[in-house]
Design a protein around this motif. Structure first.
Motif, PDB file in Angstrom:
ATOM      1  N   UNK A  43      33.417  53.811  29.835  1.00 47.52           N
ATOM      2  CA  UNK A  43      32.852  54.240  31.297  1.00 47.52           C
ATOM      3  C   UNK A  43      32.339  52.910  31.692  1.00 47.52           C
ATOM      4  N   UNK A  44      31.563  52.126  30.968  1.00 44.55           N
ATOM      5  CA  UNK A  44      31.049  50.833  31.500  1.00 44.55           C
ATOM      6  C   UNK A  44      32.040  49.836  31.889  1.00 44.55           C
ATOM      7  N   UNK A  45      33.407  49.703  31.020  1.00 40.43           N
ATOM      8  CA  UNK A  45      34.369  48.961  31.560  1.00 40.43           C
ATOM      9  C   UNK A  45      35.073  49.102  32.525  1.00 40.43           C
ATOM     10  N   UNK A  46      35.355  50.494  32.748  1.00 37.12           N
ATOM     11  CA  UNK A  46      35.901  51.063  33.894  1.00 37.12           C
ATOM     12  C   UNK A  46      34.921  50.925  35.372  1.00 37.12           C
ATOM     13  N   UNK A  47      33.679  51.495  35.167  1.00 37.69           N
ATOM     14  CA  UNK A  47      32.653  51.028  36.041  1.00 37.69           C
ATOM     15  C   UNK A  47      32.941  49.452  36.544  1.00 37.69           C
ATOM     16  N   UNK A  48      32.920  48.579  35.450  1.00 41.57           N
ATOM     17  CA  UNK A  48      32.823  47.053  35.754  1.00 41.57           C
ATOM     18  C   UNK A  48      34.146  46.688  36.563  1.00 41.57           C
ATOM     19  N   UNK A  49      35.353  47.408  36.382  1.00 40.48           N
ATOM     20  CA  UNK A  49      36.595  47.306  36.958  1.00 40.48           C
ATOM     21  C   UNK A  49      36.466  47.739  38.358  1.00 40.48           C
ATOM     22  N   UNK A  50      35.835  48.917  38.668  1.00 38.73           N
ATOM     23  CA  UNK A  50      35.538  49.404  39.856  1.00 38.73           C
ATOM     24  C   UNK A  50      34.869  48.403  40.732  1.00 38.73           C
ATOM     25  N   UNK A  51      33.735  47.894  40.070  1.00 41.50           N
ATOM     26  CA  UNK A  51      33.057  47.082  40.919  1.00 41.50           C
ATOM     27  C   UNK A  51      33.538  45.633  41.489  1.00 41.50           C
ATOM     28  N   UNK A  52      34.414  45.242  40.464  1.00 43.51           N
ATOM     29  CA  UNK A  52      34.931  44.017  40.777  1.00 43.51           C
ATOM     30  C   UNK A  52      36.152  44.037  41.834  1.00 43.51           C
ATOM     31  N   UNK A 207      55.820  31.168  36.315  1.00 46.16           N
ATOM     32  CA  UNK A 207      55.968  31.753  34.952  1.00 46.16           C
ATOM     33  C   UNK A 207      54.769  31.866  34.045  1.00 46.16           C
ATOM     34  N   UNK A 208      53.633  31.153  34.494  1.00 43.50           N
ATOM     35  CA  UNK A 208      52.255  31.103  33.878  1.00 43.50           C
ATOM     36  C   UNK A 208      51.150  31.674  34.478  1.00 43.50           C
ATOM     37  N   UNK A 209      51.124  31.540  35.784  1.00 48.11           N
ATOM     38  CA  UNK A 209      49.862  32.000  36.406  1.00 48.11           C
ATOM     39  C   UNK A 209      49.760  33.557  36.581  1.00 48.11           C
ATOM     40  N   UNK A 210      50.884  34.209  36.867  1.00 45.90           N
ATOM     41  CA  UNK A 210      50.741  35.696  36.845  1.00 45.90           C
ATOM     42  C   UNK A 210      50.440  36.251  35.411  1.00 45.90           C
ATOM     43  N   UNK A 211      50.995  35.666  34.287  1.00 42.72           N
ATOM     44  CA  UNK A 211      50.682  36.123  32.907  1.00 42.72           C
ATOM     45  C   UNK A 211      49.414  36.165  32.596  1.00 42.72           C
ATOM     46  N   UNK A 212      48.616  34.864  32.795  1.00 41.60           N
ATOM     47  CA  UNK A 212      47.215  34.478  32.534  1.00 41.60           C
ATOM     48  C   UNK A 212      46.145  35.444  33.370  1.00 41.60           C
ATOM     49  N   UNK A 213      46.874  35.316  34.649  1.00 43.99           N
ATOM     50  CA  UNK A 213      45.909  36.342  35.350  1.00 43.99           C
ATOM     51  C   UNK A 213      45.785  37.749  35.289  1.00 43.99           C
ATOM     52  N   UNK A 214      46.986  38.384  34.653  1.00 46.71           N
ATOM     53  CA  UNK A 214      46.837  39.592  34.201  1.00 46.71           C
ATOM     54  C   UNK A 214      46.282  39.869  33.015  1.00 46.71           C
ATOM     55  N   UNK A 215      46.059  38.819  32.115  1.00 43.11           N
ATOM     56  CA  UNK A 215      45.340  38.848  30.902  1.00 43.11           C
ATOM     57  C   UNK A 215      43.890  38.587  31.347  1.00 43.11           C
ATOM     58  N   UNK A 216      43.298  38.017  32.070  1.00 47.12           N
ATOM     59  CA  UNK A 216      41.983  37.721  32.420  1.00 47.12           C
ATOM     60  C   UNK A 216      41.604  38.031  33.817  1.00 47.12           C
ATOM     61  N   UNK A 217      42.147  39.254  34.435  1.00 49.10           N
ATOM     62  CA  UNK A 217      41.875  39.565  35.745  1.00 49.10           C
ATOM     63  C   UNK A 217      40.598  39.845  36.150  1.00 49.10           C
ATOM     64  N   UNK A 219      37.771  38.506  34.757  1.00 50.53           N
ATOM     65  CA  UNK A 219      36.795  37.502  34.923  1.00 50.53           C
ATOM     66  C   UNK A 219      37.316  36.654  36.094  1.00 50.53           C
ATOM     67  N   UNK A 220      38.844  36.519  36.473  1.00 48.63           N
ATOM     68  CA  UNK A 220      39.280  35.585  37.657  1.00 48.63           C
ATOM     69  C   UNK A 220      38.615  36.233  38.793  1.00 48.63           C
ATOM     70  N   UNK A 221      38.666  37.820  38.926  1.00 48.66           N
ATOM     71  CA  UNK A 221      38.466  38.393  40.247  1.00 48.66           C
ATOM     72  C   UNK A 221      36.673  38.436  40.351  1.00 48.66           C
ATOM     73  N   UNK A 222      36.134  38.429  39.517  1.00 46.33           N
ATOM     74  CA  UNK A 222      34.650  38.231  39.659  1.00 46.33           C
ATOM     75  C   UNK A 222      34.259  36.760  39.929  1.00 46.33           C
ATOM     76  N   UNK A 223      35.032  35.838  39.461  1.00 44.16           N
ATOM     77  CA  UNK A 223      34.570  34.469  39.919  1.00 44.16           C
ATOM     78  C   UNK A 223      35.116  34.310  41.534  1.00 44.16           C
ATOM     79  N   UNK A 224      36.351  34.809  41.590  1.00 42.97           N
ATOM     80  CA  UNK A 224      36.978  34.855  43.003  1.00 42.97           C
ATOM     81  C   UNK A 224      36.047  35.427  43.945  1.00 42.97           C
ATOM     82  N   UNK A 225      35.495  36.498  43.731  1.00 45.93           N
ATOM     83  CA  UNK A 225      34.569  37.236  44.623  1.00 45.93           C
ATOM     84  C   UNK A 225      33.355  36.451  44.943  1.00 45.93           C
TER      85      UNK A 225
END
Length: 255
Positions: A43-52, A207-217, A219-225
């Motif tokens: 629930x915490x992880x899902x709520x974190x994903x919803x907040x970001x 060939x690199x950015x989408x894979x890395x973003x999908x893996x660490x989305x 963290x990246x979305x929180x920083x981009x926000x």
């Protein structure tokens, strides 16, 4: 004495039964508490994903954003052999034309000379070595895919012209500044490298950015926000001090 011993055995049996029942109860409590902890973590992880907030307002997965087809599978390395092959071919082309400084017309002519020479010698030598001549396939370009590609390209070019016309009309100053900044950036990039190098860099990034973003989305979305919030603050200050003082002509109403 026998009755006394029987009484002790019955008490021992009762105690063992009570201990087993208590162990089961405690084990059940532990398992239920561990399952509750797992549920809380989910629930915490899902709520974190919803907040970001996702990057650029994205609501779909990265694979769907890239089209969700075979091209997206290549960029997301769903089939590692094909993805590695595409990246390897792109690297080989870039090395041939940029590092070795081979020319495209020279490479094309040398390739055709080699293929035609091998097929010609094979066709004439097949009668001497008692082997069947090579089966040269008949290559024809299909009409429907080419027409579909031309139609899609025409629509994309027309949409680009419409966007440029809308920007040049002066209705959206923010979009105008963003396009000017983007064109200025690409002009500097074009002066640093040629078109082939730029295309190769784009291929490597795809060939690199989408894979890395999908893996660490997350963290990246929180920083981009946080970064976008800071950019909005800076743009608000720039708008208040500079853009608001720029005189604008009367806007024409759209039909």
């Amino acid at each position: 004495m026998a009755d006394h011993d029987d009484h002790h055995e019955e008490e021992r049996k009762e105690e063992s039964v009570i201990e087993k029942v208590s162990e089961k109860i405690h084990g059940h409590d532990d398992s239920s508490s561990s399952s509750d902890d797992e549920k809380k973590e989910k629930k915490k992880s899902s709520s974190f994903k919803a907040k970001v907030s996702r990057l650029f307002g994205r609501e779909k997965p990265v694979h769907k954003v890239l089209g969700g087809g075979k091209t997206a599978d290549v960029f997301m390395w769903r089939n590692k052999k094909i993805s590695a092959g595409v990246l390897g071919v792109a690297t080989a082309i870039w090395v041939l034309f940029e590092v070795i400084e081979y020319h495209f017309l020279t490479l094309l002519c040398h390739g055709l000379i080699l293929v035609l020479a091998v097929l010609f010698l094979w066709s004439n030598a097949s009668s001497f070595i008692n082997k069947s001549p090579p089966r040269i396939p008949e290559v024809t370009l299909p009409e429907k895919p080419i027409l579909q590609f031309a139609s899609d390209l025409r629509l994309a070019i027309n949409q680009g012209f419409a966007i440029l016309r809308d920007i040049a009309s002066g209705r959206d100053l923010k979009m105008f500044l963003l396009v000017i900044a983007g064109l200025w950036f690409f002009s500097i990039l074009g002066s640093c490298c040629d078109l082939l190098t730029l295309l190769y860099i784009t291929t490597v990034l795809l060939h690199t950015v989408p894979v890395l973003y999908d893996k660490y989305e997350d963290q990246v979305d929180a920083f981009a926000e946080k970064a976008f919030a800071e950019l909005k603050k800076q743009y608000a200050v720039f708008d208040e001090k500079v853009l608001s003082k720029v005189p604008r002509g009367p806007l024409k109403k759209r039909d």
